[in-house]
Design an enzyme around this catalytic site. Structure first.
Site, PDB file in Angstrom:
ATOM      1  N   ASP A  10       0.877  -1.143  -0.033  1.00 34.95           N
ATOM      2  CA  ASP A  10      -0.164   0.010  -0.004  1.00 34.95           C
ATOM      3  C   ASP A  10       0.947   1.208  -0.081  1.00 34.95           C
ATOM      4  OD1 ASP A  10      -2.484   1.659   0.424  1.00 34.95           O
ATOM      5  OD2 ASP A  10      -1.600   1.880   2.421  1.00 34.95           O
ATOM      6  N   ASP A  12      -0.040   5.065   1.033  1.00 39.73           N
ATOM      7  CA  ASP A  12      -0.355   5.888   1.984  1.00 39.73           C
ATOM      8  C   ASP A  12      -0.474   5.399   3.404  1.00 39.73           C
ATOM      9  OD1 ASP A  12      -0.274   8.002  -0.085  1.00 39.73           O
ATOM     10  OD2 ASP A  12      -2.502   7.679  -0.227  1.00 39.73           O
TER      11      ASP A  12
END
Length: 187
Positions: A10, A12
């Site tokens: 991922d 953020d």
């Protein structure tokens, strides 16, 4: 043909500090030691692939080109540190908050595994040797659905980690995960 191993990441809250709807490189700030973690993972022979939901596109806050430009700039910064991100996948959709063509309940938006499955196919990845790392339950759910080992990071404070399934690994940070994986590989 030999299959590759990958770390699906991922963006953020995993690689960079989560700043709501961030799309400009001047706002980008690494999570503590995340760049060092990426280097360790690269050096261990993992293909690094970013899989990120970008509902800010769906909501009209920024464009797909803005996200692509951020990823190109981030890639350049990492290359200067001898770190290679092989691919950045992003989902520009949102099932309820999207505008126009972006209002879509798609298979690429995590918790669905679409972006991970695309990476597995494109890079000839062995899921049993690979990981999905994120800071949200949707990240680990996508990893589980794609049959890769799911890792959740404690970079958020809104998750009850004690309620998670035992097949989800929990680490304080991306760096903590990388150091532990390096120790396992050295044994």
């Amino acid at each position: 043909m030999k299959k590759n191993k990958a770390i699906f990441l991922d963006r953020d809250g995993t690689i960079n500090i989560d700043k709501d709807y961030m799309y400009r490189i001047e706002d980008f700030e690494f999570e503590p030691k995340a760049d060092e973690a990426l280097k360790i993972l690269n050096d261990l022979g993992y293909i690094l692939i970013v899989v990120t939901n970008q509902s800010g596109i769906a909501r009209g806050y920024y464009t797909e080109q803005d996200v692509q430009t951020l990823h190109e700039n981030l890639s350049k910064i990492l290359k200067e540190k001898n770190i290679n991100i092989s691919k950045f996948y992003y989902c520009p959709h949102h099932p309820t908050k999207g505008i126009g063509e972006y209002k879509l309940d798609c298979f690429c938006r995590k918790p669905y595994p679409g972006m991970i499955l695309k990476g597995i196919e494109e890079f000839n990845i062995d899921p049993s040797l690979s990981f999905m790392i994120g800071d949200k339950l949707s990240d680990v759910e996508a990893g589980l659905k794609a049959n890769v080992t799911s890792v959740i990071l404690k970079t958020r404070n809104d998750i009850d980690f004690s309620s998670l399934s035992e097949n989800i690994l929990i680490f304080d940070s991306l760096y903590d995960f990388a150091i532990n994986l390096k120790k396992l590989n050295n044994n």
